[in-house]
Motif scaffolding. Sequence first.
Motif, PDB file in Angstrom:
ATOM      1  N   ALA A  36      -1.101 -69.020  88.958  1.00  0.00           N
ATOM      2  CA  ALA A  36      -1.582 -69.331  90.519  1.00  0.00           C
ATOM      3  C   ALA A  36      -0.981 -68.649  91.472  1.00  0.00           C
ATOM      4  CB  ALA A  36      -1.284 -71.040  90.551  1.00  0.00           C
ATOM      5  N   ARG A  37       0.118 -68.490  91.296  1.00  0.00           N
ATOM      6  CA  ARG A  37       1.104 -67.771  92.444  1.00  0.00           C
ATOM      7  C   ARG A  37       0.494 -66.248  92.342  1.00  0.00           C
ATOM      8  NH1 ARG A  37       7.177 -69.458  90.903  1.00  0.00           N
ATOM      9  NH2 ARG A  37       7.122 -71.618  91.446  1.00  0.00           N
ATOM     10  N   ARG A  38       0.221 -65.544  91.507  1.00  0.00           N
ATOM     11  CA  ARG A  38      -0.333 -64.219  91.522  1.00  0.00           C
ATOM     12  C   ARG A  38      -1.783 -64.329  92.341  1.00  0.00           C
ATOM     13  NH1 ARG A  38      -1.201 -59.997  93.131  1.00  0.00           N
ATOM     14  NH2 ARG A  38      -2.031 -58.351  91.901  1.00  0.00           N
ATOM     15  N   LEU A  39      -2.497 -65.316  91.965  1.00  0.00           N
ATOM     16  CA  LEU A  39      -3.763 -65.490  92.543  1.00  0.00           C
ATOM     17  C   LEU A  39      -3.776 -65.834  93.831  1.00  0.00           C
ATOM     18  CD1 LEU A  39      -5.650 -67.355  89.476  1.00  0.00           C
ATOM     19  CD2 LEU A  39      -6.235 -65.193  90.434  1.00  0.00           C
ATOM     20  N   ALA A  40      -2.771 -66.469  94.365  1.00  0.00           N
ATOM     21  CA  ALA A  40      -2.670 -66.902  95.700  1.00  0.00           C
ATOM     22  C   ALA A  40      -2.331 -65.692  96.690  1.00  0.00           C
ATOM     23  CB  ALA A  40      -1.588 -67.934  95.908  1.00  0.00           C
ATOM     24  N   GLU A  41      -2.092 -64.452  96.113  1.00  0.00           N
ATOM     25  CA  GLU A  41      -1.709 -63.456  96.908  1.00  0.00           C
ATOM     26  C   GLU A  41      -3.060 -62.658  97.271  1.00  0.00           C
ATOM     27  OE1 GLU A  41       0.855 -60.966  94.200  1.00  0.00           O
ATOM     28  OE2 GLU A  41       2.606 -62.457  94.570  1.00  0.00           O
ATOM     29  N   GLY A  84       1.823 -64.466  74.194  1.00  0.00           N
ATOM     30  CA  GLY A  84       1.218 -63.844  75.303  1.00  0.00           C
ATOM     31  C   GLY A  84      -0.223 -63.538  74.960  1.00  0.00           C
ATOM     32  N   THR A  85      -0.929 -64.013  74.093  1.00  0.00           N
ATOM     33  CA  THR A  85      -2.235 -63.743  73.649  1.00  0.00           C
ATOM     34  C   THR A  85      -2.826 -64.871  74.600  1.00  0.00           C
ATOM     35  OG1 THR A  85      -1.911 -63.249  71.211  1.00  0.00           O
ATOM     36  CG2 THR A  85      -4.222 -64.447  72.036  1.00  0.00           C
ATOM     37  N   LEU A  86      -4.123 -64.313  75.113  1.00  0.00           N
ATOM     38  CA  LEU A  86      -4.780 -64.989  76.083  1.00  0.00           C
ATOM     39  C   LEU A  86      -6.143 -65.602  75.458  1.00  0.00           C
ATOM     40  CD1 LEU A  86      -4.738 -62.889  79.349  1.00  0.00           C
ATOM     41  CD2 LEU A  86      -3.406 -65.043  78.836  1.00  0.00           C
ATOM     42  N   ARG A  87      -6.581 -66.665  75.785  1.00  0.00           N
ATOM     43  CA  ARG A  87      -7.556 -67.549  75.293  1.00  0.00           C
ATOM     44  C   ARG A  87      -8.427 -68.253  76.476  1.00  0.00           C
ATOM     45  NH1 ARG A  87      -5.063 -71.669  71.400  1.00  0.00           N
ATOM     46  NH2 ARG A  87      -7.474 -71.795  70.516  1.00  0.00           N
ATOM     47  N   VAL A  88      -9.649 -68.100  76.437  1.00  0.00           N
ATOM     48  CA  VAL A  88     -10.751 -69.014  77.034  1.00  0.00           C
ATOM     49  C   VAL A  88     -11.285 -69.920  76.370  1.00  0.00           C
ATOM     50  CG1 VAL A  88     -12.479 -68.771  78.853  1.00  0.00           C
ATOM     51  CG2 VAL A  88     -10.694 -66.873  78.762  1.00  0.00           C
ATOM     52  N   LEU A  89     -11.042 -71.265  76.728  1.00  0.00           N
ATOM     53  CA  LEU A  89     -11.620 -72.443  75.835  1.00  0.00           C
ATOM     54  C   LEU A  89     -12.477 -73.277  77.142  1.00  0.00           C
ATOM     55  CD1 LEU A  89      -8.423 -73.786  74.543  1.00  0.00           C
ATOM     56  CD2 LEU A  89     -10.008 -72.380  73.469  1.00  0.00           C
ATOM     57  N   GLU A  90     -13.722 -73.787  76.604  1.00  0.00           N
ATOM     58  CA  GLU A  90     -14.550 -74.634  77.260  1.00  0.00           C
ATOM     59  C   GLU A  90     -14.802 -75.890  76.683  1.00  0.00           C
ATOM     60  OE1 GLU A  90     -18.718 -74.301  79.914  1.00  0.00           O
ATOM     61  OE2 GLU A  90     -18.167 -72.698  78.631  1.00  0.00           O
ATOM     62  N   PRO A  91     -14.047 -76.730  76.918  1.00  0.00           N
ATOM     63  CA  PRO A  91     -14.418 -78.112  76.428  1.00  0.00           C
ATOM     64  C   PRO A  91     -15.639 -78.707  76.686  1.00  0.00           C
ATOM     65  CG  PRO A  91     -12.728 -78.384  78.153  1.00  0.00           C
ATOM     66  CD  PRO A  91     -13.074 -76.948  78.152  1.00  0.00           C
ATOM     67  N   ASP A  92     -16.261 -79.232  75.646  1.00  0.00           N
ATOM     68  CA  ASP A  92     -17.317 -79.996  75.806  1.00  0.00           C
ATOM     69  C   ASP A  92     -17.344 -81.258  76.571  1.00  0.00           C
ATOM     70  OD1 ASP A  92     -19.904 -81.271  75.519  1.00  0.00           O
ATOM     71  OD2 ASP A  92     -20.378 -80.843  73.479  1.00  0.00           O
ATOM     72  N   LEU A  93     -17.752 -81.623  77.867  1.00  0.00           N
ATOM     73  CA  LEU A  93     -17.219 -82.422  78.592  1.00  0.00           C
ATOM     74  C   LEU A  93     -18.161 -83.751  78.048  1.00  0.00           C
ATOM     75  CD1 LEU A  93     -16.991 -80.931  82.297  1.00  0.00           C
ATOM     76  CD2 LEU A  93     -15.152 -81.401  80.660  1.00  0.00           C
ATOM     77  N   VAL A 157       0.769 -62.335  82.544  1.00  0.00           N
ATOM     78  CA  VAL A 157       0.431 -62.887  83.784  1.00  0.00           C
ATOM     79  C   VAL A 157      -0.611 -62.153  84.624  1.00  0.00           C
ATOM     80  CG1 VAL A 157       1.170 -63.693  86.181  1.00  0.00           C
ATOM     81  CG2 VAL A 157       2.547 -64.518  83.822  1.00  0.00           C
ATOM     82  N   GLU A 158      -0.524 -60.862  84.765  1.00  0.00           N
ATOM     83  CA  GLU A 158      -1.328 -60.137  85.480  1.00  0.00           C
ATOM     84  C   GLU A 158      -2.650 -59.974  84.846  1.00  0.00           C
ATOM     85  OE1 GLU A 158      -2.318 -57.773  88.861  1.00  0.00           O
ATOM     86  OE2 GLU A 158      -0.516 -58.653  88.467  1.00  0.00           O
ATOM     87  N   ASP A 159      -2.972 -60.054  83.332  1.00  0.00           N
ATOM     88  CA  ASP A 159      -4.241 -59.922  82.970  1.00  0.00           C
ATOM     89  C   ASP A 159      -4.796 -61.205  82.907  1.00  0.00           C
ATOM     90  OD1 ASP A 159      -3.661 -57.334  81.837  1.00  0.00           O
ATOM     91  OD2 ASP A 159      -3.167 -57.751  80.113  1.00  0.00           O
ATOM     92  N   ALA A 160      -3.943 -62.405  82.854  1.00  0.00           N
ATOM     93  CA  ALA A 160      -4.591 -63.621  83.015  1.00  0.00           C
ATOM     94  C   ALA A 160      -5.331 -63.898  84.409  1.00  0.00           C
ATOM     95  CB  ALA A 160      -3.667 -64.576  82.709  1.00  0.00           C
ATOM     96  N   VAL A 164      -8.889 -64.913  85.124  1.00  0.00           N
ATOM     97  CA  VAL A 164      -9.439 -65.970  86.036  1.00  0.00           C
ATOM     98  C   VAL A 164     -10.529 -65.203  87.199  1.00  0.00           C
ATOM     99  CG1 VAL A 164      -8.524 -67.607  87.739  1.00  0.00           C
ATOM    100  CG2 VAL A 164      -7.525 -67.478  85.442  1.00  0.00           C
ATOM    101  N   ARG A 165      -9.965 -64.451  87.662  1.00  0.00           N
ATOM    102  CA  ARG A 165     -10.722 -63.721  88.897  1.00  0.00           C
ATOM    103  C   ARG A 165     -12.107 -63.423  88.375  1.00  0.00           C
ATOM    104  NH1 ARG A 165      -9.002 -58.472  92.464  1.00  0.00           N
ATOM    105  NH2 ARG A 165     -10.947 -58.226  93.097  1.00  0.00           N
ATOM    106  N   GLY A 166     -12.225 -62.795  87.047  1.00  0.00           N
ATOM    107  CA  GLY A 166     -13.833 -62.606  86.613  1.00  0.00           C
ATOM    108  C   GLY A 166     -14.449 -63.788  86.260  1.00  0.00           C
ATOM    109  N   LEU A 167     -13.772 -64.893  85.795  1.00  0.00           N
ATOM    110  CA  LEU A 167     -14.464 -66.122  85.601  1.00  0.00           C
ATOM    111  C   LEU A 167     -14.751 -66.909  86.694  1.00  0.00           C
ATOM    112  CD1 LEU A 167     -11.834 -67.540  82.711  1.00  0.00           C
ATOM    113  CD2 LEU A 167     -14.467 -66.593  82.336  1.00  0.00           C
ATOM    114  N   VAL A 168     -14.067 -66.729  87.866  1.00  0.00           N
ATOM    115  CA  VAL A 168     -14.471 -67.430  89.007  1.00  0.00           C
ATOM    116  C   VAL A 168     -15.686 -66.611  89.638  1.00  0.00           C
ATOM    117  CG1 VAL A 168     -13.901 -67.649  91.678  1.00  0.00           C
ATOM    118  CG2 VAL A 168     -12.087 -68.426  89.665  1.00  0.00           C
TER     119      VAL A 168
END
Length: 190
Positions: A36-41, A84-93, A157-160, A164-168
């Motif tokens: 979040a700190r990185r994205l805030a920049e 350090g492995t990144l994962r994208v999860l989408e819970p079934d709301l 962190v940078e890759d994440a 996030v930027r791509g997902l947004v």
Amino acid sequence: MTAAAAGAAAGTDRDVLVAGIGNIFLGDDGFGVEVARRLAEWEVPPGVEVQDTGVRGVHLAYQLLDGYRAVVLVDAVPGDEPPGTLRVLEPDLAQQQPDAGAAVDGHRMTPDAVLGLLGTLTEGVGGTGPRRVLIVGCVPASLEEGIGLSVPVAAAVEDAAHLVRGLVDDLVAPRDGAGFPARRGDAPAV
């Protein structure tokens, strides 16, 4: 427009909330906060709010009733993959069940606990949560007491942030083609 200004300017036009979750005093649990700190920049599109939620999970659950169309939660998540492995999860709301009996620990609320509390709140106050929730998680190396991320998690962190930027961008693009503006020196979103 910076992330803070976009959040303030969003007013009632809140499309997407990006919330970095975690406790910076528990090693890699501070991953979401660092992202979040990185994205805030970076500049963010109108209607997108980026915040360091930290350990304010109960507050976040209430905030999710504020009319966001989508939410991206960023946190350390368990996994069998290397740290350090990144994962994208989408819970079934639709399958998310309110958990009125769950113990609420404001300093250790995971995304599933926040979503469980959200379910309870929507039943109790009649509000509506976001239509879509994505979780960008990073497998931690250590959640022991201590400040600072482990080497593999810090390297993610940078890759994440780019993930996030791509997902947004994908979340807001269907609305009006808006997305994160390109900045000189920024790598393209992944």
